[in-house]
Each structure stands twice: as C-alpha cells, then as structure tokens.
Scaffold this active site. Structure first.
Site, mmCIF file in Angstrom:
data_model
loop_
_atom_site.group_PDB
_atom_site.id
_atom_site.type_symbol
_atom_site.label_atom_id
_atom_site.label_comp_id
_atom_site.label_asym_id
_atom_site.label_seq_id
_atom_site.Cartn_x
_atom_site.Cartn_y
_atom_site.Cartn_z
ATOM 1 C CG HIS A 152 -1.812 1.145 1.387
ATOM 2 N ND1 HIS A 152 -3.173 1.075 1.169
ATOM 3 C CD2 HIS A 152 -1.567 2.437 1.741
ATOM 4 C CE1 HIS A 152 -3.720 2.269 1.387
ATOM 5 N NE2 HIS A 152 -2.755 3.114 1.742
ATOM 6 C CD GLU A 153 1.714 3.669 3.630
ATOM 7 O OE1 GLU A 153 1.970 4.734 3.034
ATOM 8 O OE2 GLU A 153 0.662 3.506 4.283
ATOM 9 C CG HIS A 156 0.144 6.041 -0.796
ATOM 10 N ND1 HIS A 156 -0.983 6.477 -1.470
ATOM 11 C CD2 HIS A 156 -0.295 5.595 0.415
ATOM 12 C CE1 HIS A 156 -2.044 6.308 -0.702
ATOM 13 N NE2 HIS A 156 -1.662 5.761 0.444
ATOM 14 C CG HIS A 162 -6.186 6.390 0.344
ATOM 15 N ND1 HIS A 162 -5.904 7.434 1.197
ATOM 16 C CD2 HIS A 162 -5.290 5.419 0.647
ATOM 17 C CE1 HIS A 162 -4.900 7.103 1.985
ATOM 18 N NE2 HIS A 162 -4.502 5.883 1.666
#
Length: 254
Positions: A152-153, A156, A162
């Site tokens: 997830h990070e 980014h 999101h």
C-alpha cells in the site's frame, strides 16, 4: 460535495509540503500500538492518514512529472530494521514487479532518486509519486511490517491515491459523516477529475488502496457503506493487489 472538492484543492495549493508533526497523544498511541495488522496507516496523522503531498501536486496517475524513471523505484532501508523486518519488506515489494513492468528494487550506488524507508514510531506513510532526490517512506516496526501495508505505501510512492477519494466514489459508497471523528471529515474529501483518473476501470471495492469501513469512526459504526451489498464487511481488507489495481498500474506505467 463539490464544495468539499474545492476546499481540499485549496488546501493542497496552500501547503502540505512537509510531513505533519504529530501530537503527543498521537505519538503515544502509535508507540504503544497493540492492534496488530489493523490499519495503522489510517492513524498516522498525514493527509487521508498516510499521504504527504507537494503543494498543488496533481495525482501521479495523471501528472507524468511524478512517474519513476525507467519504471524503477530504487529504495534503501534504514539500518534500524532487523533481518526479519528487512526480509518482509524485500519480499512484499516483489508483488509489484510480479504483476507489472514496475520494479521496486534496492538502490544502487550513486542513484539520486530513491525511497528511503524508515521505521520510526510515526506510523505508516509515504510521499506520493517520485519527487526527485531522497524521499522518505515510513513503516513503523510495530504495526506496519505487514505485506499489504508495505505494498500500500509503496503504491503511494509510485503515484497512487486512495480508492475512496475518487471523484466518482459517491456512486458506489455512502460516507456516513455523523460517524466520523470530529475534525477528521477532510480525510473523506474527493479529488476532482483533474487529479484522479480511473483509467477507464470501474470503482474497485477490493482495492488494496481502499479505506476500511470504520476508518476514522467515532463510535465503532461504519463511516463508509458500499452500495454493493456483497462488499459490506469486506472493504479495506485486501491482502494483495486487486485485478483492477494491477490494470491501473500497468496502464499508468506500461
């Protein structure tokens, strides 16, 4: 909801060039984290929980200035990570290369643009897209060293926002504003179409980039309710990238 998009856009133009400093209460909560793999990134005190943006930054999905050169994301780990933690990070980022043309790999000597992964007790967070030079991504050693959070990070850092901040999200989920912690409503603002592109893909309830249903709840009740009943109780629980996550990543870079 248009006013919320405008307000959030103004906030982006006005600032957020630096990581937000956390209060002593927030730092204490993170340092004493006992919720296992529960979404620490939501509690990390940055934009939407875990994002840090440049002033006026457009979504990496649209603005090619934030794309990584040669589809490669070099990274370096802070020495504070132990062998087991480092192995978990190295293994998790392989998922990205396994499903796309983007390679997340250890930094080579002399490379100037790279992600420096820290493990401080400030939660899970990342800058969005390639900024040039060294940019930090934090994975708190207790609370963030989980496969899905690492992916997830890094997504980014690659340029993704999101899922529930998409301009079309109100066609697919309902935000229960009265259940949101007072002062945290801005975390549910939407980005306009000049920030976000869906690459022609449908709304992705199963995205690894989606909030869970009780994000920022003030009473334990849902703050996000999916219109598709099959997803009630399942938002934000993805452990790997969804098929649509993968399609978007490949459309973005490949």
């Amino acid at each position: 909801m248009l006013s919320k998009i405008v307000i959030f856009s103004v906030l982006l133009v006005c600032g957020f060039a630096n990581r937000r400093e956390l209060t002593q209460e927030q730092l204490k909560k993170l340092a004493s984290w006992e919720d296992g793999k529960k979404h620490m990134w939501v509690e990390s005190g940055q934009i939407e929980g875990d994002m840090i943006l440049q002033p006026g930054q457009r979504n990496g999905l649209i603005d090619t200035r934030y794309r990584w050169t040669n589809n490669e994301v070099p990274y370096e780990l802070d020495p504070a990570f132990n062998e087991e933690e480092a192995a978990a990070i190295h293994e998790a980022v392989k998922e990205i290369a396994n499903v796309s043309c983007v390679t997340v790999r250890p930094r080579r000597a002399g490379e100037q643009n790279y992600v420096y992964v820290t493990g401080t007790d400030t939660g899970c967070w990342s800058w969005v897209g390639m900024l040039r030079g060294r940019q930090e991504l934090n994975l708190q050693r207790r609370g963030c060293i989980w496969h899905e959070i690492i992916v997830h990070e890094f997504l980014h850092a690659i340029g993704f926002y999101h899922e529930q901040s998409n301009y079309n999200r109100d066609d697919h989920v309902t935000i229960i504003w009265e259940n949101i912690i007072r002062g945290m409503e801005h975390n549910f603002d939407k980005f306009g179409e000049d920030y976000i592109t869906t690459f022609g893909q449908p709304y992705d309830y199963g995205s690894i980039m989606h909030y869970h249903e009780t994000a920022f709840t003030n009473n334990g009740e849902p703050t996000i309710v999916p219109h598709n009943d099959a997803w009630i109780g399942h938002l934000g629980l993805a452990e790997v990238m969804s098929e649509i996550d993968i399609i978007k990543l490949n459309k973005m870079y490949c």
